[in-house]
Scaffold this motif. Sequence first.
Motif, PDB file in Angstrom:
ATOM      1  N   LEU A 127       0.821  -1.218   0.000  1.00 33.32           N
ATOM      2  CA  LEU A 127       0.000   0.000   0.000  1.00 33.32           C
ATOM      3  C   LEU A 127       0.853   1.266   0.000  1.00 33.32           C
ATOM      4  N   GLN A 128       2.025   1.215   0.617  1.00 34.98           N
ATOM      5  CA  GLN A 128       2.880   2.401   0.741  1.00 34.98           C
ATOM      6  C   GLN A 128       3.976   2.458  -0.313  1.00 34.98           C
ATOM      7  N   TRP A 129       3.991   1.525  -1.240  1.00 32.32           N
ATOM      8  CA  TRP A 129       5.080   1.391  -2.201  1.00 32.32           C
ATOM      9  C   TRP A 129       5.329   2.666  -3.008  1.00 32.32           C
ATOM     10  N   ASN A 130       4.287   3.301  -3.499  1.00 32.18           N
ATOM     11  CA  ASN A 130       4.457   4.478  -4.355  1.00 32.18           C
ATOM     12  C   ASN A 130       4.933   5.699  -3.592  1.00 32.18           C
ATOM     13  N   GLY A 131       4.933   5.645  -2.281  1.00 32.78           N
ATOM     14  CA  GLY A 131       5.384   6.772  -1.478  1.00 32.78           C
ATOM     15  C   GLY A 131       6.891   6.845  -1.334  1.00 32.78           C
ATOM     16  N   GLY A 132       7.599   5.902  -1.898  1.00 31.80           N
ATOM     17  CA  GLY A 132       9.051   5.889  -1.794  1.00 31.80           C
ATOM     18  C   GLY A 132       9.511   5.163  -0.544  1.00 31.80           C
ATOM     19  N   LEU A 133      10.810   5.017  -0.423  1.00 39.32           N
ATOM     20  CA  LEU A 133      11.401   4.256   0.677  1.00 39.32           C
ATOM     21  C   LEU A 133      11.003   4.795   2.044  1.00 39.32           C
ATOM     22  N   ASN A 134      10.916   6.102   2.193  1.00 35.84           N
ATOM     23  CA  ASN A 134      10.553   6.675   3.489  1.00 35.84           C
ATOM     24  C   ASN A 134       9.178   6.223   3.943  1.00 35.84           C
ATOM     25  N   ALA A 135       8.298   5.903   3.004  1.00 35.78           N
ATOM     26  CA  ALA A 135       6.940   5.505   3.362  1.00 35.78           C
ATOM     27  C   ALA A 135       6.874   4.084   3.907  1.00 35.78           C
ATOM     28  N   TYR A 136       7.706   3.194   3.415  1.00 34.16           N
ATOM     29  CA  TYR A 136       7.573   1.789   3.805  1.00 34.16           C
ATOM     30  C   TYR A 136       8.814   1.206   4.472  1.00 34.16           C
ATOM     31  N   GLU A 137       9.788   2.018   4.831  1.00 36.12           N
ATOM     32  CA  GLU A 137      11.025   1.465   5.382  1.00 36.12           C
ATOM     33  C   GLU A 137      10.821   0.780   6.729  1.00 36.12           C
ATOM     34  N   VAL A 138       9.942   1.294   7.569  1.00 31.07           N
ATOM     35  CA  VAL A 138       9.689   0.640   8.860  1.00 31.07           C
ATOM     36  C   VAL A 138       9.009  -0.704   8.633  1.00 31.07           C
ATOM     37  N   ALA A 139       8.008  -0.726   7.760  1.00 29.07           N
ATOM     38  CA  ALA A 139       7.320  -1.982   7.460  1.00 29.07           C
ATOM     39  C   ALA A 139       8.282  -2.997   6.833  1.00 29.07           C
ATOM     40  N   ALA A 140       9.175  -2.529   5.979  1.00 30.87           N
ATOM     41  CA  ALA A 140      10.155  -3.434   5.364  1.00 30.87           C
ATOM     42  C   ALA A 140      11.129  -3.983   6.410  1.00 30.87           C
ATOM     43  N   SER A 141      11.517  -3.155   7.367  1.00 34.16           N
ATOM     44  CA  SER A 141      12.401  -3.621   8.445  1.00 34.16           C
ATOM     45  C   SER A 141      11.705  -4.672   9.303  1.00 34.16           C
ATOM     46  N   LEU A 142      10.431  -4.437   9.613  1.00 33.17           N
ATOM     47  CA  LEU A 142       9.665  -5.417  10.385  1.00 33.17           C
ATOM     48  C   LEU A 142       9.492  -6.713   9.604  1.00 33.17           C
ATOM     49  N   ALA A 143       9.279  -6.602   8.300  1.00 31.60           N
ATOM     50  CA  ALA A 143       9.153  -7.800   7.466  1.00 31.60           C
ATOM     51  C   ALA A 143      10.467  -8.581   7.445  1.00 31.60           C
ATOM     52  N   GLY A 144      11.579  -7.867   7.362  1.00 36.81           N
ATOM     53  CA  GLY A 144      12.879  -8.542   7.392  1.00 36.81           C
ATOM     54  C   GLY A 144      13.125  -9.262   8.700  1.00 36.81           C
ATOM     55  N   ALA A 145      12.753  -8.642   9.808  1.00 33.17           N
ATOM     56  CA  ALA A 145      12.914  -9.272  11.118  1.00 33.17           C
ATOM     57  C   ALA A 145      11.996 -10.497  11.238  1.00 33.17           C
ATOM     58  N   ALA A 146      10.754 -10.379  10.766  1.00 33.95           N
ATOM     59  CA  ALA A 146       9.829 -11.516  10.813  1.00 33.95           C
ATOM     60  C   ALA A 146      10.334 -12.661   9.939  1.00 33.95           C
ATOM     61  N   PHE A 147      10.880 -12.321   8.781  1.00 29.01           N
ATOM     62  CA  PHE A 147      11.450 -13.329   7.882  1.00 29.01           C
ATOM     63  C   PHE A 147      12.603 -14.063   8.574  1.00 29.01           C
ATOM     64  N   ALA A 148      13.466 -13.321   9.252  1.00 28.05           N
ATOM     65  CA  ALA A 148      14.603 -13.938   9.947  1.00 28.05           C
ATOM     66  C   ALA A 148      14.126 -14.891  11.039  1.00 28.05           C
ATOM     67  N   VAL A 149      13.169 -14.456  11.838  1.00 28.92           N
ATOM     68  CA  VAL A 149      12.647 -15.314  12.899  1.00 28.92           C
ATOM     69  C   VAL A 149      11.924 -16.520  12.308  1.00 28.92           C
ATOM     70  N   GLN A 150      11.237 -16.304  11.196  1.00 26.32           N
ATOM     71  CA  GLN A 150      10.502 -17.386  10.533  1.00 26.32           C
ATOM     72  C   GLN A 150      11.438 -18.542  10.183  1.00 26.32           C
ATOM     73  N   PHE A 151      12.614 -18.219   9.676  1.00 26.49           N
ATOM     74  CA  PHE A 151      13.512 -19.270   9.202  1.00 26.49           C
ATOM     75  C   PHE A 151      14.567 -19.690  10.216  1.00 26.49           C
ATOM     76  N   CYS A 152      14.927 -18.835  11.148  1.00 32.98           N
ATOM     77  CA  CYS A 152      15.908 -19.208  12.180  1.00 32.98           C
ATOM     78  C   CYS A 152      15.252 -19.946  13.331  1.00 32.98           C
ATOM     79  N   GLY A 153      13.976 -19.691  13.533  1.00 34.97           N
ATOM     80  CA  GLY A 153      13.304 -20.249  14.694  1.00 34.97           C
ATOM     81  C   GLY A 153      13.432 -19.304  15.869  1.00 34.97           C
ATOM     82  N   PRO A 154      12.826 -19.640  16.991  1.00 34.99           N
ATOM     83  CA  PRO A 154      12.774 -18.720  18.122  1.00 34.99           C
ATOM     84  C   PRO A 154      14.020 -18.731  19.002  1.00 34.99           C
TER      85      PRO A 154
END
Length: 193
Positions: A127-154
Amino acid sequence: MSSFETGLHHLDDDEEQPFGNTLAYEEPSRPVALWHGGADLGLLGLRLMLGGLVGVHGAQRVFGWFGGHGLGDFAKSLQQAGFKYTDILASALGYAELGGAVLLILGLFTPLAAAAVLVVVGNSIILQWNGGLNAYEVAASLAGAAFAVQFCGPGRISLDRGLPWYRHALAYGTSLFSLAVIAVAALQLLLHN
């Protein structure tokens, strides 16, 4: 023809192999680390940070806590973003975000919790993609952290310790990541105008 010319050398049965009995593709045995406290502590910190941030945001959406406005306003913002069935969608996304955060903090059902977070922040990124990096950088960081936990385990400091998805993080992570991607695509294709 000599072995020098062909590059081949065949050993007779009584000839000793020049490098012992180890095949080229076998790895030498080495001690296996039974516990790596730094990785476990790092995963705990990652889970607490991710769960804390996502949990506060989920509490804003669901209960109106921490300066939030509750499910009614969340449904209105989803409607303004072009989604259909916003009352149901607001509840589903809000509770998925809050529930996933609580489970991440506890380290319980971690692959499922990370997948729930990925669905919510994945839609936010789109939803925030067209707003540029500043619009979605927090969501992208959270997605990266969730991805890491998803594959590394808890990690070992979790309630998941000893459960099947703890021992087979890659398999469970892959299957639930695939489901998260399908859920994001379904939300965008079926419920977004």
